[in-house]
Write a protein that holds these residues in place. Structure first.
Motif, PDB file in Angstrom:
ATOM      1  N   GLU A  39       2.859 -48.443  24.444  1.00  0.00           N
ATOM      2  CA  GLU A  39       3.152 -47.559  23.320  1.00  0.00           C
ATOM      3  C   GLU A  39       2.314 -46.285  23.374  1.00  0.00           C
ATOM      4  O   GLU A  39       2.773 -45.218  22.947  1.00  0.00           O
ATOM      5  N   GLU A  40       1.098 -46.391  23.899  1.00  0.00           N
ATOM      6  CA  GLU A  40       0.278 -45.184  24.057  1.00  0.00           C
ATOM      7  C   GLU A  40       0.954 -44.203  25.014  1.00  0.00           C
ATOM      8  O   GLU A  40       1.021 -43.001  24.753  1.00  0.00           O
ATOM      9  N   PHE A  41       1.456 -44.727  26.135  1.00  0.00           N
ATOM     10  CA  PHE A  41       2.156 -43.866  27.091  1.00  0.00           C
ATOM     11  C   PHE A  41       3.409 -43.255  26.458  1.00  0.00           C
ATOM     12  O   PHE A  41       3.730 -42.094  26.702  1.00  0.00           O
ATOM     13  N   GLN A  42       4.116 -44.019  25.668  1.00  0.00           N
ATOM     14  CA  GLN A  42       5.343 -43.522  25.048  1.00  0.00           C
ATOM     15  C   GLN A  42       5.083 -42.372  24.092  1.00  0.00           C
ATOM     16  O   GLN A  42       5.879 -41.433  24.000  1.00  0.00           O
ATOM     17  N   HIS A  43       3.956 -42.420  23.378  1.00  0.00           N
ATOM     18  CA  HIS A  43       3.711 -41.449  22.322  1.00  0.00           C
ATOM     19  C   HIS A  43       2.784 -40.298  22.706  1.00  0.00           C
ATOM     20  O   HIS A  43       2.871 -39.217  22.112  1.00  0.00           O
ATOM     21  N   PHE A  44       1.913 -40.506  23.689  1.00  0.00           N
ATOM     22  CA  PHE A  44       0.890 -39.495  23.962  1.00  0.00           C
ATOM     23  C   PHE A  44       0.879 -38.964  25.389  1.00  0.00           C
ATOM     24  O   PHE A  44       0.063 -38.133  25.725  1.00  0.00           O
ATOM     25  N   HIS A  45       1.783 -39.437  26.234  1.00  0.00           N
ATOM     26  CA  HIS A  45       1.824 -38.962  27.614  1.00  0.00           C
ATOM     27  C   HIS A  45       3.253 -38.553  27.971  1.00  0.00           C
ATOM     28  O   HIS A  45       4.214 -38.986  27.345  1.00  0.00           O
ATOM     29  N   ASP A  46       3.359 -37.692  28.978  1.00  0.00           N
ATOM     30  CA  ASP A  46       4.682 -37.218  29.390  1.00  0.00           C
ATOM     31  C   ASP A  46       5.486 -38.292  30.108  1.00  0.00           C
ATOM     32  O   ASP A  46       6.709 -38.216  30.190  1.00  0.00           O
ATOM     33  N   ASN A  48       5.832 -42.625  31.060  1.00  0.00           N
ATOM     34  CA  ASN A  48       5.456 -44.016  30.825  1.00  0.00           C
ATOM     35  C   ASN A  48       5.733 -44.825  32.088  1.00  0.00           C
ATOM     36  O   ASN A  48       6.889 -45.028  32.461  1.00  0.00           O
TER      37      ASN A  48
END
Length: 244
Positions: A39-46, A48
């Motif tokens: 979920e961190e990758f989904q919301h804060f990174h370009d 996942n």
């Protein structure tokens, strides 16, 4: 006498229940850690790297069958020590480099201990199987004690997972003994899957390179100065010139 026998049965039942629940809690803890990463990758990174995650716990019957096959003593302590894949998690990602990136992120968590690593990507099995296998120990805090639970994590690409899934079906259809020509076909298919992985990762890198070095199109409402990537709104410039 019968009362003592029933009491013994109850104690065995409670021990087995606690044993299985400990692994259930270990799976929950690891699932939570992986869900947080995803979920961190989904919301804060370009990007996942985690495509999807699957998990399972072996049934008591399956555990006993494996203990019998491996000639392991039929005690809970012996099973806990010698069978390390009672909890299994499979992480499927996009590219080869994602596999090691995810592995590093998991291992850096302070309460996780790496017990064993088998790299079937750098050293594939003879049949062509590729995956990174990690055996980890994760703490589970019970009301009266702390238990270290073994969790096996397999990390592989979409192509590797597709191949492994079909290989497993073919393998068991032929009762674990497939004809030689099918073994060769499977090995060739594994090579093709690996080539696809490498090609798609190269394409992804090229697209990223183009994106990073692409000069943005200038909007007609903005004015560029001497080909510099600085853009000034026209209405701002017009207002500035009038004052002059």
């Amino acid at each position: 006498m019968e009362k003592d026998y029933l009491q013994q049965l109850k104690e065995i039942r409670d021990e087995v229940t606690r044993f299985m629940m400990t692994y259930k809690f270990g799976l929950r803890e690891m699932d939570t850690k992986l869900t947080i990463l995803k979920e961190e990758f989904q919301h804060f990174h370009d990007y996942n790297p985690i495509e999807h995650i699957k998990s399972r716990i072996k049934s008591p019957e399956s555990i006993l069958q494996k203990a019998h096959r491996k000639n392991i003593e039929m005690s809970l302590d012996s099973i806990k020590k010698n069978i390390r894949d009672i909890v299994g998690i499979r992480i499927v990602c996009s590219f080869n480099t994602d596999i090691y990136r995810i592995s590093d992120m998991i291992q850096k968590q302070k309460d996780i201990m790496l017990i064993e690593c088998k790299d079937y990507i750098k050293n594939p099995k003879p049949n062509g199987y590729k995956s990174l296998h990690l055996v980890l120990a994760i703490p589970v805090f019970m009301s009266d004690r702390e238990e270290q639970v073994y969790v096996e994590i397999q990390i592989r690409t979409v192509a590797m997972d597709f191949w492994a899934s079909l290989e497993h079906k073919i393998y068991y259809k032929y009762n674990k003994s497939i004809p030689d020509h099918l073994e060769k076909e499977l090995a060739d298919a594994a090579t093709a899957a690996n080539e696809l992985d490498l090609r798609m990762e190269q394409l992804y890198k090229e697209v990223n390179y183009i994106k990073e070095h692409q000069v943005p199109d200038y909007d007609e409402n903005y004015l560029g100065i001497d080909d510099v990537k600085l853009q000034i709104p026209k209405h701002f410039l017009d207002s500035f010139l009038k004052e002059k």
